[in-house]
Design a protein around this motif. Structure first.
Motif, PDB file in Angstrom:
ATOM      1  N   LYS A  61      49.970  54.494   8.938  1.00  0.00           N
ATOM      2  CA  LYS A  61      50.735  55.726   9.143  1.00  0.00           C
ATOM      3  C   LYS A  61      51.447  55.709  10.493  1.00  0.00           C
ATOM      4  CE  LYS A  61      47.745  58.607   6.245  1.00  0.00           C
ATOM      5  NZ  LYS A  61      46.779  59.747   6.232  1.00  0.00           N
ATOM      6  N   THR A  62      50.755  55.174  11.512  1.00  0.00           N
ATOM      7  CA  THR A  62      51.385  55.084  12.837  1.00  0.00           C
ATOM      8  C   THR A  62      52.593  54.166  12.790  1.00  0.00           C
ATOM      9  OG1 THR A  62      49.221  55.449  13.867  1.00  0.00           O
ATOM     10  CG2 THR A  62      50.966  54.540  15.255  1.00  0.00           C
ATOM     11  N   GLN A  63      52.448  53.029  12.109  1.00  0.00           N
ATOM     12  CA  GLN A  63      53.578  52.104  11.991  1.00  0.00           C
ATOM     13  C   GLN A  63      54.730  52.735  11.215  1.00  0.00           C
ATOM     14  OE1 GLN A  63      52.063  48.477  10.285  1.00  0.00           O
ATOM     15  NE2 GLN A  63      51.585  47.602  12.283  1.00  0.00           N
ATOM     16  N   GLU A  64      54.390  53.464  10.135  1.00  0.00           N
ATOM     17  CA  GLU A  64      55.446  54.127   9.372  1.00  0.00           C
ATOM     18  C   GLU A  64      56.156  55.180  10.219  1.00  0.00           C
ATOM     19  OE1 GLU A  64      53.623  55.655   5.908  1.00  0.00           O
ATOM     20  OE2 GLU A  64      53.444  53.707   4.891  1.00  0.00           O
ATOM     21  N   ALA A  65      55.358  55.973  10.970  1.00  0.00           N
ATOM     22  CA  ALA A  65      55.978  56.984  11.834  1.00  0.00           C
ATOM     23  C   ALA A  65      56.844  56.333  12.908  1.00  0.00           C
ATOM     24  CB  ALA A  65      54.887  57.840  12.484  1.00  0.00           C
ATOM     25  N   HIS A  66      56.345  55.232  13.472  1.00  0.00           N
ATOM     26  CA  HIS A  66      57.133  54.522  14.486  1.00  0.00           C
ATOM     27  C   HIS A  66      58.407  53.955  13.877  1.00  0.00           C
ATOM     28  CE1 HIS A  66      57.834  52.436  18.225  1.00  0.00           C
ATOM     29  NE2 HIS A  66      57.896  51.271  17.609  1.00  0.00           N
ATOM     30  N   GLY A  67      58.282  53.393  12.667  1.00  0.00           N
ATOM     31  CA  GLY A  67      59.476  52.873  11.994  1.00  0.00           C
ATOM     32  C   GLY A  67      60.483  53.967  11.679  1.00  0.00           C
ATOM     33  N   ASP A  68      59.978  55.128  11.219  1.00  0.00           N
ATOM     34  CA  ASP A  68      60.885  56.250  10.953  1.00  0.00           C
ATOM     35  C   ASP A  68      61.576  56.723  12.232  1.00  0.00           C
ATOM     36  OD1 ASP A  68      60.147  56.168   8.311  1.00  0.00           O
ATOM     37  OD2 ASP A  68      58.596  57.714   8.518  1.00  0.00           O
ATOM     38  N   GLU A  69      60.807  56.763  13.323  1.00  0.00           N
ATOM     39  CA  GLU A  69      61.409  57.182  14.594  1.00  0.00           C
ATOM     40  C   GLU A  69      62.476  56.192  15.049  1.00  0.00           C
ATOM     41  OE1 GLU A  69      59.949  58.429  19.102  1.00  0.00           O
ATOM     42  OE2 GLU A  69      58.510  57.731  17.586  1.00  0.00           O
ATOM     43  N   LEU A  70      62.180  54.895  14.911  1.00  0.00           N
ATOM     44  CA  LEU A  70      63.180  53.890  15.283  1.00  0.00           C
ATOM     45  C   LEU A  70      64.414  53.986  14.388  1.00  0.00           C
ATOM     46  CD1 LEU A  70      60.958  50.724  15.951  1.00  0.00           C
ATOM     47  CD2 LEU A  70      62.175  52.114  17.627  1.00  0.00           C
ATOM     48  N   ARG A  71      64.189  54.228  13.099  1.00  0.00           N
ATOM     49  CA  ARG A  71      65.314  54.350  12.181  1.00  0.00           C
ATOM     50  C   ARG A  71      66.181  55.560  12.541  1.00  0.00           C
ATOM     51  NH1 ARG A  71      62.545  55.137   8.122  1.00  0.00           N
ATOM     52  NH2 ARG A  71      61.908  52.968   7.842  1.00  0.00           N
TER      53      ARG A  71
END
Length: 200
Positions: free
Chosen positions: A101-111
């Motif tokens: 979930k942290t990686q997904e949130a980080h990926g969404d933030e980067l996107r």
């Protein structure tokens, strides 16, 4: 029968018993004592055997109880170990889910940051292009104005030269610069020439 002397064995049929009969009658008490001792030994041996059997049965029972307790403890230990493994697996799964979930949130933030940056760059490019277009149009307008002023200046110079050529000149005309009144009165004089003449 004749009476036997005192202390002698009785005479049966007028004859004395053989001396061996008296010697055989004497050891009967010893035989009974030996029999009793053997019986006591056998009884003791039976008691010892019974005691040994009881001790063996007790030891076997203790071993069975101990084995049952060990089996129960091993089963309980295995149950606790399985529960601990399940808890560890659950913790690892929870940690993995949180990490995912942290990686997904980080990926969404980067996107989202990339999208915002792309929009900002596009907006800046459009604004810069618009500014460049407006600057170019102003430059073109200025160039056109300069061209018009230059053409007007050329026309005024040509008209002045024609005016000078048509005016009668003395024998030795002095090279005098045109005065301010002459420039202002010239019909083809440009605004820049008039402004220059006014400054002088």
């Amino acid at each position: 029968g004749a009476a036997s002397p005192q202390g002698s064995p009785p005479i049966c049929g007028g004859q004395r018993p053989p001396p061996r009969a008296a010697s055989r009658a004497r050891p009967m008490g010893c035989v009974n004592a030996r029999y009793l001792a053997v019986e006591r030994d056998l009884h003791s041996m039976r008691e010892v055997a019974a005691a040994q059997k009881q001790a063996s049965d007790t030891l076997t029972q203790l071993k069975a109880q101990q084995s049952e307790q060990v089996s129960r403890m091993q089963e309980q230990n295995q149950t606790e170990v399985r529960a601990l493994h399940d808890r560890i697996s659950q913790m690892m799964l929870s940690t993995t889910d949180e990490h995912r979930k942290t990686q997904e949130a980080h990926g969404d933030e980067l996107r989202q940051m990339h999208e915002r940056h792309t929009k900002e760059v596009r907006r800046m490019q459009e604004e810069h292009h618009q500014q460049l277009s407006e600057e170019l149009m102003r430059h073109i307008d200025e160039v056109r104005k300069l061209q018009v002023e230059y053409r007007n200046h050329l026309r005024s110079v040509a008209m002045d030269m024609r005016l000078v050529a048509n005016t009668p000149q003395p024998c030795c005309p002095a090279m005098v610069a045109p005065t301010k009144d002459t420039i202002l009165a010239a019909p083809g004089a440009s605004m820049s020439e008039k402004e220059k003449a006014t400054e002088h």
